[in-house]
Design a protein around this motif. Structure first.
Motif, short mmCIF file in Angstrom:
data_model
loop_
_atom_site.label_atom_id
_atom_site.label_comp_id
_atom_site.label_asym_id
_atom_site.label_seq_id
_atom_site.Cartn_x
_atom_site.Cartn_y
_atom_site.Cartn_z
N GLY A 59 -4.92 -5.62 6.03
CA GLY A 59 -4.23 -4.34 5.93
C GLY A 59 -3.47 -4.32 4.62
N GLN A 60 -2.81 -3.21 4.39
CA GLN A 60 -2.08 -3.10 3.14
C GLN A 60 -0.85 -4.00 3.17
OE1 GLN A 60 -1.80 0.75 1.72
NE2 GLN A 60 -0.48 0.25 0.01
N ARG A 61 -0.70 -4.79 2.11
CA ARG A 61 0.44 -5.69 1.99
C ARG A 61 1.30 -5.25 0.81
NH1 ARG A 61 1.12 -10.53 4.11
NH2 ARG A 61 1.95 -11.44 2.23
N ALA A 62 2.58 -5.54 0.93
CA ALA A 62 3.49 -5.27 -0.17
C ALA A 62 3.19 -6.23 -1.31
CB ALA A 62 4.93 -5.44 0.28
N ASN A 63 3.28 -5.75 -2.50
CA ASN A 63 3.11 -6.54 -3.71
C ASN A 63 4.32 -7.47 -3.85
OD1 ASN A 63 3.35 -7.34 -6.45
ND2 ASN A 63 2.14 -5.58 -7.08
N PRO A 64 4.15 -8.75 -4.19
CA PRO A 64 5.30 -9.65 -4.36
C PRO A 64 6.34 -9.12 -5.36
CG PRO A 64 3.30 -10.94 -4.30
CD PRO A 64 2.89 -9.49 -4.33
N GLY A 65 5.89 -8.43 -6.39
CA GLY A 65 6.83 -7.83 -7.34
C GLY A 65 7.68 -6.76 -6.68
N GLN A 66 7.06 -5.96 -5.81
CA GLN A 66 7.78 -4.93 -5.07
C GLN A 66 8.80 -5.58 -4.13
OE1 GLN A 66 5.25 -2.66 -2.50
NE2 GLN A 66 6.94 -1.54 -1.57
N VAL A 67 8.40 -6.66 -3.49
CA VAL A 67 9.30 -7.38 -2.59
C VAL A 67 10.52 -7.88 -3.36
CG1 VAL A 67 9.54 -9.47 -1.17
CG2 VAL A 67 7.49 -8.05 -0.97
N ALA A 68 10.29 -8.47 -4.53
CA ALA A 68 11.40 -8.98 -5.34
C ALA A 68 12.34 -7.85 -5.74
CB ALA A 68 10.86 -9.69 -6.58
N ARG A 69 11.79 -6.69 -6.13
CA ARG A 69 12.64 -5.55 -6.52
C ARG A 69 13.46 -5.04 -5.35
NH1 ARG A 69 8.12 -4.60 -9.57
NH2 ARG A 69 7.18 -3.25 -8.01
N GLU A 70 12.86 -4.96 -4.17
CA GLU A 70 13.57 -4.48 -2.99
C GLU A 70 14.74 -5.41 -2.62
OE1 GLU A 70 13.41 -1.82 -0.89
OE2 GLU A 70 11.88 -0.83 -2.08
N VAL A 71 14.50 -6.71 -2.73
CA VAL A 71 15.55 -7.68 -2.38
C VAL A 71 16.67 -7.62 -3.42
CG1 VAL A 71 16.07 -10.13 -2.14
CG2 VAL A 71 14.04 -9.19 -1.07
N GLN A 72 16.32 -7.48 -4.69
CA GLN A 72 17.33 -7.46 -5.75
C GLN A 72 18.15 -6.18 -5.75
OE1 GLN A 72 14.98 -8.09 -9.25
NE2 GLN A 72 14.96 -10.32 -9.00
N ASN A 73 17.60 -5.10 -5.22
CA ASN A 73 18.24 -3.80 -5.27
C ASN A 73 19.62 -3.81 -4.60
OD1 ASN A 73 18.63 -1.09 -5.72
ND2 ASN A 73 17.35 -0.44 -4.00
N GLY A 74 20.67 -3.76 -5.40
CA GLY A 74 22.03 -3.69 -4.89
C GLY A 74 22.58 -4.99 -4.33
N ARG A 75 21.88 -6.08 -4.51
CA ARG A 75 22.33 -7.37 -3.96
C ARG A 75 22.79 -8.26 -5.11
NH1 ARG A 75 18.36 -8.41 -0.40
NH2 ARG A 75 19.67 -7.92 1.35
N PRO A 76 24.03 -8.74 -5.06
CA PRO A 76 24.50 -9.63 -6.14
C PRO A 76 23.86 -11.01 -6.02
CG PRO A 76 26.17 -9.46 -4.43
CD PRO A 76 25.07 -8.50 -4.06
#
Length: 115
Positions: free
Chosen positions: A58-75
């Motif tokens: 099935g469709q999987r999230a791109n690892p780059g997208q995962v990294a951006r989502e985790v970094q978003n607003g997180r120190p």
């Protein structure tokens, strides 16, 4: 008065290298922890074709997208990422040195849980 200044200067000279040594020791232990995490990640990727079969389910999230989502607003900073089943686990270091594993949904790329 002069002897007090001399004692204070001597004390400061003795303390500064000690604080540097503590900081360096802390950095080395973080590096060892990161290396252990990456070694576990590398062992998991030696499964041959299993990784390709997982991507076709099935469709999987791109690892780059995962990294951006985790970094978003997180120190802090990302120490590493690994696949865990259909999901991802991101190792994250917060300011102050606390290290946490963040579980991320493998399809949407959104963080689910932060240990």
């Amino acid at each position: 008065m002069m002897s007090i200044r001399a004692l204070l200067i001597a004390a400061l000279i003795a303390v500064v290298p000690a604080t540097d040594a503590v900081a360096q020791s802390r950095d080395q232990s973080r590096d060892r922890e990161r290396d252990r995490y990456e070694q576990r990640d590398n062992r998991g990727s030696d499964r041959g074709g299993q990784r390709d079969n997982r991507d076709n389910r099935g469709q999987r999230a791109n690892p780059g997208q995962v990294a951006r989502e985790v970094q978003n607003g997180r120190p802090g900073r990302m120490l590493g990422m690994r696949e865990r089943g259909d999901d991802y686990t991101v190792r994250w270091e917060y300011p102050g040195g606390r290290v946490s594993d963040i579980e991320v949904d493998g399809r949407s790329g959104r963080p689910r849980r932060d240990d």
